[in-house]
Motif scaffolding. Structure first.
Motif, mmCIF file in Angstrom:
data_model
loop_
_atom_site.group_PDB
_atom_site.id
_atom_site.type_symbol
_atom_site.label_atom_id
_atom_site.label_comp_id
_atom_site.label_asym_id
_atom_site.label_seq_id
_atom_site.Cartn_x
_atom_site.Cartn_y
_atom_site.Cartn_z
ATOM 1 N N TYR A 263 41.117 37.284 38.004
ATOM 2 C CA TYR A 263 40.748 36.679 36.176
ATOM 3 C C TYR A 263 41.764 36.212 36.199
ATOM 4 N N ASP A 264 41.720 35.288 34.972
ATOM 5 C CA ASP A 264 42.715 35.048 34.478
ATOM 6 C C ASP A 264 43.055 35.460 33.140
ATOM 7 N N GLY A 265 41.927 35.934 32.707
ATOM 8 C CA GLY A 265 42.631 36.399 31.291
ATOM 9 C C GLY A 265 43.180 37.809 30.917
ATOM 10 N N GLY A 266 43.217 38.086 30.423
ATOM 11 C CA GLY A 266 44.626 39.095 30.653
ATOM 12 C C GLY A 266 44.661 40.362 31.264
ATOM 13 N N GLN A 267 44.896 41.337 30.859
ATOM 14 C CA GLN A 267 44.819 42.773 32.398
ATOM 15 C C GLN A 267 43.689 43.492 31.510
ATOM 16 N N ASN A 268 43.526 43.332 29.990
ATOM 17 C CA ASN A 268 42.578 44.339 29.668
ATOM 18 C C ASN A 268 41.110 44.070 30.211
ATOM 19 N N GLU A 269 40.440 41.999 29.919
ATOM 20 C CA GLU A 269 39.337 42.285 30.254
ATOM 21 C C GLU A 269 39.431 42.933 31.986
ATOM 22 N N ILE A 270 39.979 43.054 32.762
ATOM 23 C CA ILE A 270 39.697 43.499 33.728
ATOM 24 C C ILE A 270 39.525 44.330 34.416
ATOM 25 N N TYR A 271 40.065 45.536 33.239
ATOM 26 C CA TYR A 271 39.457 46.478 32.910
ATOM 27 C C TYR A 271 38.110 46.844 32.177
ATOM 28 N N ALA A 272 38.010 46.006 31.628
ATOM 29 C CA ALA A 272 36.792 45.924 30.317
ATOM 30 C C ALA A 272 35.668 45.948 31.652
ATOM 31 N N ASP A 273 35.615 45.239 32.860
ATOM 32 C CA ASP A 273 35.055 44.476 33.862
ATOM 33 C C ASP A 273 34.279 45.787 34.437
ATOM 34 N N LEU A 274 35.534 46.394 34.872
ATOM 35 C CA LEU A 274 35.390 48.096 35.250
ATOM 36 C C LEU A 274 34.520 48.427 34.728
ATOM 37 N N ASP B 174 33.620 47.558 41.459
ATOM 38 C CA ASP B 174 33.678 49.089 41.372
ATOM 39 C C ASP B 174 34.960 49.421 40.970
ATOM 40 N N ALA B 175 35.988 48.925 41.011
ATOM 41 C CA ALA B 175 37.352 49.454 40.872
ATOM 42 C C ALA B 175 38.164 48.024 40.440
ATOM 43 N N VAL B 176 39.715 48.087 40.368
ATOM 44 C CA VAL B 176 40.414 47.609 40.340
ATOM 45 C C VAL B 176 41.423 47.856 40.989
ATOM 46 N N LEU B 177 42.151 46.707 41.607
ATOM 47 C CA LEU B 177 43.720 47.195 42.471
ATOM 48 C C LEU B 177 44.602 46.115 41.740
ATOM 49 N N LEU B 178 46.086 46.696 41.439
ATOM 50 C CA LEU B 178 46.457 46.413 40.754
ATOM 51 C C LEU B 178 47.780 47.125 40.779
ATOM 52 N N ASP B 179 49.123 46.372 40.209
ATOM 53 C CA ASP B 179 50.141 46.977 40.284
ATOM 54 C C ASP B 179 50.513 47.861 39.186
ATOM 55 N N ALA B 180 51.229 49.384 39.568
ATOM 56 C CA ALA B 180 50.593 50.245 38.962
ATOM 57 C C ALA B 180 51.129 50.506 36.998
ATOM 58 N N PRO B 181 52.061 49.525 37.220
ATOM 59 C CA PRO B 181 52.644 49.237 35.536
ATOM 60 C C PRO B 181 51.846 49.040 35.389
ATOM 61 N N ILE B 182 50.972 47.590 35.717
ATOM 62 C CA ILE B 182 49.323 47.158 34.962
ATOM 63 C C ILE B 182 48.587 48.676 34.397
ATOM 64 N N SER B 183 47.792 49.166 35.737
ATOM 65 C CA SER B 183 47.637 50.526 35.914
ATOM 66 C C SER B 183 47.989 51.394 34.956
ATOM 67 N N LEU B 184 48.948 51.324 34.664
ATOM 68 C CA LEU B 184 49.288 53.503 33.704
ATOM 69 C C LEU B 184 48.898 51.857 32.404
#
Lengths: 223, 533
Positions: free
Chosen positions: B190-201, B207-217
């Motif tokens: 995704y080129d958009g914000g991290q927010n969209e990545i989790y919104a799509d989930l 089915d899942a999102v894999l990212l650095d722990a701070p973003i995930s948190l």
């Protein structure tokens, strides 16, 4: 207004890249203050002749003398005739964004450097003479065809040319207006202007011309 | 590896292409000079310059989002984030102040190489390819990769092996993306914000999102309907990038990091942001184990954006605080657009005149210019000006580069508008002017020009409004104009719709007056066309 004699000698013109010349060795003279008509078939070279006289086209050979101004093809620039010889276009070519008065003062002010007030006074006098006094502040879109033509004549005369040329002046008018035009030509002649009219219109020729020349295949003959 | 978003030009689609193209261009532009020019550029006295200037300019992308560097959702006029705290602490150790400089995240190292700031400090991964273009300090943080799934989703992947063939969201160009590809997952970037990545989930598009722990948190686990899968998915280390050849500055930063690690100040920052973890403890040679401190910054984030308040409340309490930021962005957008237009109009007039009335060589030059400029993307031109020209010894500041690129580009479009206007005026008008003795210049000025303008006004207005929007491209060269302001805020406040409507209103507010003025001018210039009938 002071018209001057027009003298053309040996004028030959060829369009760029064309094999045959449009005008071949054309010579004629019009005395000061006379009206000459040039008649001939379409494509005979009438309009090209006018354009050469007005300084819009450059001749290959020959001489054009208007009063004291003499242009020799290849030696003196034809453009020096511009403004010195007036041209009334077939479609008038008034400037649509300017009023009639502004059409008439633009060139005197920008080319001759005339003062606004003097140029406007002179233009108003001309418009009055041509019956357009009440149209001076209108835009061309609000004028009839005949009024546009008179405005175009006034615009050309405002430069105080030595000679005034008309390209097919009746083609854009309905036939009933022809007599009006004849009257305008007579009035301009009365002021001493030399006039050359290129036309198809036999009735106009009969009513207005002092001399008639026929052009055929680029050659000119007295008719 | 974070919020790498493009300077967008026209809406959100195409952003990916723009971003990739920008990257590729800079790499190409740099290719010629790497190895030869790059080391010569560094003078080795960056540390002395920082001390003399009294400030450490650190490059980061505020659009990157929480918890790195972002606008405080409660008061967006302030930048906050654990890297803001870290930069302040480092600068204090050097005896200077810290000044953040905005730069698009995935171009930070290029901007660093160009000298737009002293260091790049923004979740930059330790990786070999980085070392080719910059020096890296010792790592300051270790971020485990974390897999986020829908809570209670029995079919969700929960181990590395489960990922094969599954659709997993992540950020492009990240370690997480490489891990996903190795594991055979279908990585969605995704080129958009991290927010969209989790919104799509949440919406079931992945089915899942894999990212650095701070973003995930900060963006994943804040959603009650999402949870992190336990397990080891790898880890990434962040370090500060320093221009090549500036070993002195790097050594000073390494020393400062060591002191901050040794006396616990670094740990205190991470704890405040809820980021302390065993891997980082090992990195800093500190005792592992649970945090002593309270993650107050994380709590504040949860309180501010965990559940966005209703629109009415946002309108009343939050949006008024964005006023100053948006106004600043709008002022920059307008200033840039006016400067560019002031360049484009005269140049366009000259090009149109050359093309319409000029002799053959000038006509050919004008056509060549118009076709070249019109036929290549504005983005390419901007990158060439900003990153390419310095190779020839011409270094434009960001505003100048943006205004010149936009101006040169729009000159081509304007030229075609004016040509259409000029050609709409019958040839007889020019001849009638000549027959009266006017020169060609006088005829253009008094006869043809005024008639052409009326025809050219509508397309020229259209272009000016397009220019207002295209000016968003300059966010690539560190300028925070209106669009970039929105993107930063949207990611910091987790609010794309409300703020989106707000920024749309700003664009309309600055664009509509010009449309209105143009309509009036056109009507005025067209008055003479009304006939008596």
């Amino acid at each position: 207004m002071n018209g001057a004699a027009l003298r053309v000698e040996g004028l030959t013109h060829r369009h760029r890249g064309a094999a045959a010349p449009t005008l071949r060795d054309v010579s004629f003279a019009v005395p000061a203050g006379a009206i000459a008509a040039i008649v001939g078939e379409s494509g005979a070279g009438k309009t090209t002749l006018l354009r050469c006289l007005a300084g819009l086209d450059r001749a290959e050979r020959g001489t054009i003398a208007v009063g004291d101004r003499v242009v020799v093809a290849g030696r003196h620039a034809a453009a020096t005739l511009r403004g010195h010889v007036g041209l009334v276009f077939q479609s008038f070519e008034l400037f649509p964004h300017l009023t009639v008065l502004e059409n008439c003062v633009l060139a005197p002010r920008r080319v001759r450097g005339a003062a606004r007030r003097a140029a406007e006074a002179a233009a108003r006098a001309l418009l009055d003479r041509l019956g357009l006094a009440d149209k001076a502040d209108e835009h061309p879109a609000r004028l009839s065809g005949g009024q546009c033509q008179r405005a175009a004549i006034a615009r050309a005369l405002a430069m105080a040319p030595a000679c005034l040329l008309y390209d097919e002046p009746t083609s854009a008018l309905d036939p009933a207006r022809r007599s009006e035009l004849v009257e305008v030509l007579a009035r301009v002649r009365a002021d001493g202007m030399t006039q050359v009219v290129v036309t198809h219109d036999a009735a106009l020729v009969a009513a207005a011309a002092d001399r008639v020349f026929r052009i055929d295949g680029g050659r000119l003959a007295a008719a | 590896m974070r919020g790498a978003r493009p300077g967008r030009t026209r809406g959100s689609c195409g952003g990916r292409t723009v971003r990739r193209l920008a990257r590729a261009l800079v790499v190409l532009a740099a290719a010629g000079s790497i190895g030869a020019a790059a080391p010569d550029d560094a003078t080795g006295d960056a540390l002395a310059r920082v001390r003399a200037a009294g400030e450490l300019r650190w490059g980061a992308d505020a659009q990157g989002g929480a918890p790195y560097v972002f606008q405080d959702p409660m008061d967006p006029n302030h930048l906050i984030g654990f890297e803001v705290d870290l930069a302040a602490a480092l600068a204090a150790e050097l005896g200077v102040g810290a000044r953040p400089v905005q730069g698009q995240w995935d171009m930070l190292l290029d901007l660093l190489g160009r000298g737009d700031f002293d260091v790049a400090l923004n979740g930059i991964e330790v990786a070999d390819e980085k070392l080719r273009v910059a020096l890296l300090t010792r790592p300051y943080y270790v971020a485990p990769e974390r897999l986020t799934v829908r809570r209670g989703d029995a079919a969700a992947p929960r181990t590395l092996a489960d990922l094969r063939g599954r659709r997993v969201g992540t950020l492009p160009g990240s370690l997480a993306e490489r891990i996903l590809r190795r594991a055979g997952a279908e990585a969605r970037t995704y080129d958009g914000g991290q927010n969209e990545i989790y919104a799509d989930l949440l919406l079931g598009r992945t089915d899942a999102v894999l990212l650095d722990a701070p973003i995930s948190l900060y963006y994943g686990e804040i959603e009650p309907a999402l949870e992190a899968a336990p397990g080891d998915f790898g880890e990434v280390r962040y370090a500060i990038a320093v221009p090549r050849g500036e070993e002195g500055l790097r050594a000073a930063l390494d020393d400062a990091l060591a002191r901050l690690a040794a006396d616990g100040r670094l740990r205190a920052i991470y704890e405040r942001w809820g980021l302390w973890n065993d891997a980082t403890a090992a990195l800093l040679a500190a005792p592992a184990g649970g945090g002593r401190g309270v993650a107050e910054a994380l709590e504040a984030w949860r309180a501010a954006v965990g559940k966005p308040p209703p629109l009415l409340e946002r309108l009343r309490d939050r949006y008024p605080r964005t006023l100053a930021l948006f106004a600043r962005g709008a002022a920059l957008t307008l200033a840039l657009s006016f400067t560019a237009m002031a360049l484009a109009v005269p140049l366009g007039v000259g090009l149109a005149l050359c093309r319409t009335y000029g002799p053959l060589p000038l006509r050919a030059l004008a056509i060549g210019y118009i076709e070249f400029v019109r036929g290549t993307p504005l983005l390419v031109q901007l990158i060439m000006l900003y990153f390419g020209l310095p190779e020839l010894g011409v270094t434009l500041d960001p505003f100048a580069a943006g205004a010149v690129a936009l101006g040169l580009n729009y000159a081509a479009a304007e030229a075609e508008n004016y040509r259409a206007g000029l050609e709409s005026v019958p040839a007889g008008q020019l001849e009638a002017s000549w027959a009266l003795g006017l020169s060609t210049m006088q005829a253009l000025r008094f006869v043809v020009g005024p008639q052409a303008v009326r025809v050219a006004i509508p397309p020229a207005t259209n272009d000016f409004i397009a220019l207002l929007k295209d000016s968003s491209l300059v966010s690539l060269v560190t300028l925070t104009e209106l669009t970039k302001t929105y993107l930063n805020l949207a990611n910091a406040m987790r609010d794309h719709l409300g703020l989106g409507l707000l920024v749309a209103a700003w664009y309309l507010a600055i664009g509509l007056p010009f449309a209105w003025l143009a309509r009036r001018a056109e009507a005025r210039l067209g008055r003479h066309l009304r006939s008596a009938a």
